[in-house]
Scaffold this active site. Structure first.
Site, PDB file in Angstrom:
ATOM      1  N   SER A   1      -2.456  28.902 -13.084  1.00 48.44           N
ATOM      2  CA  SER A   1      -2.256  29.932 -12.286  1.00 48.44           C
ATOM      3  C   SER A   1      -2.490  29.275 -10.582  1.00 48.44           C
ATOM      4  O   SER A   1      -3.126  28.425 -10.384  1.00 48.44           O
ATOM      5  CB  SER A   1      -3.284  30.944 -12.158  1.00 48.44           C
ATOM      6  OG  SER A   1      -2.931  31.768 -13.544  1.00 48.44           O
TER       7      SER A   1
HETATM    8  N1  SAH Z   1      -6.129  30.777 -17.189  1.00 45.40           N
HETATM    9  C1  SAH Z   1      -4.943  29.632 -17.514  1.00 45.40           C
HETATM   10  C2  SAH Z   1      -3.668  30.310 -17.389  1.00 45.40           C
HETATM   11  C3  SAH Z   1      -2.682  29.785 -18.428  1.00 45.40           C
HETATM   12  S1  SAH Z   1      -1.160  30.621 -18.720  1.00 45.40           S
HETATM   13  C4  SAH Z   1      -4.982  28.731 -16.509  1.00 45.40           C
HETATM   14  O1  SAH Z   1      -5.339  28.799 -15.355  1.00 45.40           O
HETATM   15  O2  SAH Z   1      -4.575  27.513 -16.621  1.00 45.40           O
HETATM   16  C5  SAH Z   1      -1.341  31.683 -19.885  1.00 45.40           C
HETATM   17  C6  SAH Z   1      -1.957  31.058 -21.203  1.00 45.40           C
HETATM   18  O3  SAH Z   1      -2.004  32.324 -22.394  1.00 45.40           O
HETATM   19  C7  SAH Z   1      -1.118  29.959 -21.785  1.00 45.40           C
HETATM   20  O4  SAH Z   1      -1.650  29.041 -22.040  1.00 45.40           O
HETATM   21  C8  SAH Z   1      -0.440  30.787 -23.229  1.00 45.40           C
HETATM   22  O5  SAH Z   1      -0.302  29.747 -24.146  1.00 45.40           O
HETATM   23  C9  SAH Z   1      -1.429  31.532 -23.504  1.00 45.40           C
HETATM   24  N2  SAH Z   1      -1.182  32.757 -24.276  1.00 45.40           N
HETATM   25  C10 SAH Z   1      -0.002  33.743 -24.385  1.00 45.40           C
HETATM   26  N3  SAH Z   1      -0.279  34.713 -25.168  1.00 45.40           N
HETATM   27  C11 SAH Z   1      -1.507  34.370 -25.843  1.00 45.40           C
HETATM   28  C12 SAH Z   1      -2.344  35.087 -27.007  1.00 45.40           C
HETATM   29  N4  SAH Z   1      -1.691  36.114 -27.384  1.00 45.40           N
HETATM   30  N5  SAH Z   1      -3.177  34.446 -27.322  1.00 45.40           N
HETATM   31  C13 SAH Z   1      -3.719  33.229 -26.575  1.00 45.40           C
HETATM   32  N6  SAH Z   1      -3.268  32.823 -25.475  1.00 45.40           N
HETATM   33  C14 SAH Z   1      -2.063  33.155 -25.296  1.00 45.40           C
END
Ligand code: SAH
Length: 192
Positions: free
Chosen positions: A42
């Site tokens: 993000s």
């Molecule tokens: N806070 C993280 C955001 C990553 S993007 C950062 O700053 O790096 C969102 C993440 O959510 C991705 O890695 C994706 O694989 C994960 N995601 C999506 N659906 C999910 C679920 N149902 N359970 C766990 N993780 C999930």
């Protein structure tokens, strides 16, 4: 220094490139960036805003859905008691677990799973942070939010989402406030 100032101070000292394997030279730019596997890290200003909205306390037990790069996790870990973080992509789970452990974040528990079902074993949670776009609020997450708890979650369609702050009072009554509009990668899961 107020707690908010401490969060801002730590945030400013945290080098985002440490959480990236590609595009490291772009880490200083305030934008979401690809981290592989179709996912993104993000934009820094949003990570800070969501952390401030979550308002973690020193002894808070936090559930985070979407570990991703671990950038948000690092901030949560520093300003809470314990973080339980769930990621559904095994490559990111493996990589980020090792990364955060090597960086010395020792109050974080990792799980490879669909986070829309929460983490029953350790519920209830004082704070819940969701960093992927939900179509609606997953009922399990609302159930696993403790009385006087706060959840921050982007809810909406694939183009954009409302950034919601959901509060549960001591009697279990829930209130919701929209704090603005954001765009996250989708939350993929069961939502039952
Ligand atoms: N806070 C993280 C955001 C990553 S993007 C950062 O700053 O790096 C969102 C993440 O959510 C991705 O890695 C994706 O694989 C994960 N995601 C999506 N659906 C999910 C679920 N149902 N359970 C766990 N993780 C999930």
């Amino acid at each position: 220094m107020s707690r908010k100032e401490k969060i801002i101070d730590y945030f400013n000292s945290l080098d985002r490139s440490l959480f990236m394997d590609i595009n490291k030279d772009l880490a200083v730019v305030d934008t979401a960036l690809p981290i592989g596997y179709g996912q993104t890290i993000s934009q820094p200003s949003l990570v800070l805003e969501m952390t401030v909205l979550l308002n973690p306390e020193e002894d808070s037990k936090i559930l985070e859905i979407g570990t991703g790069s671990g950038y948000q996790t690092a901030l949560l870990s520093t300003f809470s008691g314990t973080v339980f973080t769930v990621e559904r992509i095994h490559e990111l789970y493996d990589k980020t677990k090792i990364r955060l452990e090597n960086m010395g974040f020792d109050n974080v528990y990792f799980k490879l799973d669909d986070g829309t079902m929460g983490w029953e074993q350790f519920a209830p949670f004082d704070r819940i942070m969701v960093t992927a776009a939900a179509r609606f609020i997953p009922p399990s997450l609302l159930e696993q939010l403790a009385p006087r708890g706060i959840m921050v979650i982007p809810v909406g369609g694939s183009n954009y989402q409302e950034l919601l702050v959901i509060k549960k009072d001591s009697e279990g009554k829930v209130s919701t406030e929209c704090k603005g509009y954001v765009k996250f990668v989708p939350l993929i899961g069961r939502y039952e």
